[in-house]
Design a protein around this motif. Structure first.
Motif, PDB file in Angstrom:
ATOM      1  N   TYR A   6       2.771  24.177  56.822  1.00 38.60           N
ATOM      2  CA  TYR A   6       1.743  24.499  55.823  1.00 38.60           C
ATOM      3  C   TYR A   6       0.362  24.510  56.480  1.00 38.60           C
ATOM      4  O   TYR A   6      -0.460  25.394  56.223  1.00 38.60           O
ATOM      5  N   GLY A  38      15.715  14.366  55.012  1.00 44.04           N
ATOM      6  CA  GLY A  38      14.530  14.619  54.204  1.00 44.04           C
ATOM      7  C   GLY A  38      13.226  14.411  54.944  1.00 44.04           C
ATOM      8  O   GLY A  38      12.286  15.201  54.795  1.00 44.04           O
ATOM      9  N   ASP A  39      13.154  13.374  55.782  1.00 46.78           N
ATOM     10  CA  ASP A  39      11.905  13.127  56.496  1.00 46.78           C
ATOM     11  C   ASP A  39      11.593  14.249  57.484  1.00 46.78           C
ATOM     12  O   ASP A  39      10.432  14.612  57.687  1.00 46.78           O
ATOM     13  N   GLU A  40      12.613  14.832  58.093  1.00 45.32           N
ATOM     14  CA  GLU A  40      12.414  15.968  59.004  1.00 45.32           C
ATOM     15  C   GLU A  40      11.896  17.187  58.237  1.00 45.32           C
ATOM     16  O   GLU A  40      10.976  17.867  58.684  1.00 45.32           O
ATOM     17  N   VAL A  41      12.496  17.429  57.074  1.00 47.79           N
ATOM     18  CA  VAL A  41      12.083  18.582  56.256  1.00 47.79           C
ATOM     19  C   VAL A  41      10.632  18.417  55.812  1.00 47.79           C
ATOM     20  O   VAL A  41       9.829  19.350  55.926  1.00 47.79           O
ATOM     21  N   LEU A  42      10.281  17.247  55.313  1.00 47.51           N
ATOM     22  CA  LEU A  42       8.906  17.010  54.857  1.00 47.51           C
ATOM     23  C   LEU A  42       7.898  17.117  56.001  1.00 47.51           C
ATOM     24  O   LEU A  42       6.835  17.724  55.849  1.00 47.51           O
ATOM     25  N   LYS A  43       8.232  16.545  57.135  1.00 50.06           N
ATOM     26  CA  LYS A  43       7.338  16.626  58.293  1.00 50.06           C
ATOM     27  C   LYS A  43       7.126  18.083  58.695  1.00 50.06           C
ATOM     28  O   LYS A  43       6.003  18.507  58.970  1.00 50.06           O
ATOM     29  N   THR A  44       8.197  18.868  58.717  1.00 50.92           N
ATOM     30  CA  THR A  44       8.101  20.277  59.081  1.00 50.92           C
ATOM     31  C   THR A  44       7.305  21.051  58.041  1.00 50.92           C
ATOM     32  O   THR A  44       6.472  21.900  58.397  1.00 50.92           O
ATOM     33  N   CYS A  45       7.527  20.760  56.760  1.00 52.95           N
ATOM     34  CA  CYS A  45       6.762  21.420  55.688  1.00 52.95           C
ATOM     35  C   CYS A  45       5.258  21.211  55.866  1.00 52.95           C
ATOM     36  O   CYS A  45       4.484  22.164  55.793  1.00 52.95           O
ATOM     37  N   VAL A  46       4.866  19.980  56.099  1.00 48.60           N
ATOM     38  CA  VAL A  46       3.437  19.673  56.237  1.00 48.60           C
ATOM     39  C   VAL A  46       2.873  20.375  57.471  1.00 48.60           C
ATOM     40  O   VAL A  46       1.815  21.010  57.413  1.00 48.60           O
ATOM     41  N   TRP A 106      18.068  24.017  55.788  1.00 48.05           N
ATOM     42  CA  TRP A 106      17.122  22.936  55.488  1.00 48.05           C
ATOM     43  C   TRP A 106      17.671  21.897  54.526  1.00 48.05           C
ATOM     44  O   TRP A 106      17.310  20.726  54.621  1.00 48.05           O
ATOM     45  N   GLU A 157       3.059  25.216  46.228  1.00 44.60           N
ATOM     46  CA  GLU A 157       4.350  24.534  46.273  1.00 44.60           C
ATOM     47  C   GLU A 157       5.282  25.171  47.288  1.00 44.60           C
ATOM     48  O   GLU A 157       5.574  26.358  47.222  1.00 44.60           O
TER      49      GLU A 157
END
Length: 92
Positions: free
Chosen positions: A88, A77-85, A72, A63
Motif C-alpha cells: 500500500y 495472517g501476519d505475513e499477509v498484513l505486513k505485505t499489504c501495508v 494469499w 480497503e
C-alpha cells in the motif's frame, strides 16, 4: 484492456464514492473471483486509479481486498498484513 470511460465515470461519481477497494488483476487469472493479486503483482495501474478517486473528492479509507484462495488466503495472517501495508505504501 483499460476501460475507456473509467476516468470520466469516477469523476462523475464524485462525492457519491463511498469506498475504494484495492487489489490487483493477475494475468493469466485462474478464477475471475478468487484469484486476485496483491497490489503490485498484477496489471492494474493502481496509482492512477487512486489519483482519479481522490481527484473526484474521495479521501476516506482505502480497503485492501484480496480474494486469493490459492495464494494469499493460505499464508500466515501476519505475513499477509505486513505485505499489504508495505505494498500500500509503495505501490498504491
Amino acid at each position: 484492456m483499460v476501460d475507456p470511460y473509467l476516468e470520466r465515470d469516477i469523476a462523475r461519481a464524485g462525492s457519491r464514492i463511498i469506498a475504494h477497494h484495492i487489489c490487483d488483476w493477475l494475468v493469466p487469472t485462474k478464477d475471475l473471483v478468487l484469484d486476485r493479486g496483491m497490489m503490485g503483482d498484477g496489471v492494474i495501474d493502481l496509482p492512477r486509479i487512486r489519483r482519479m478517486v481522490e481527484g473526484a473528492g474521495f479521501h476516506g479509507h482505502q480497503e485492501v481486498e484480496i480474494f486469493s484462495a490459492e495464494n494469499w488466503w493460505k499464508r500466515p495472517g501476519d505475513e499477509v498484513l505486513k505485505t499489504c501495508v508495505e505494498r500500500y505504501n509503495t505501490v498504491c
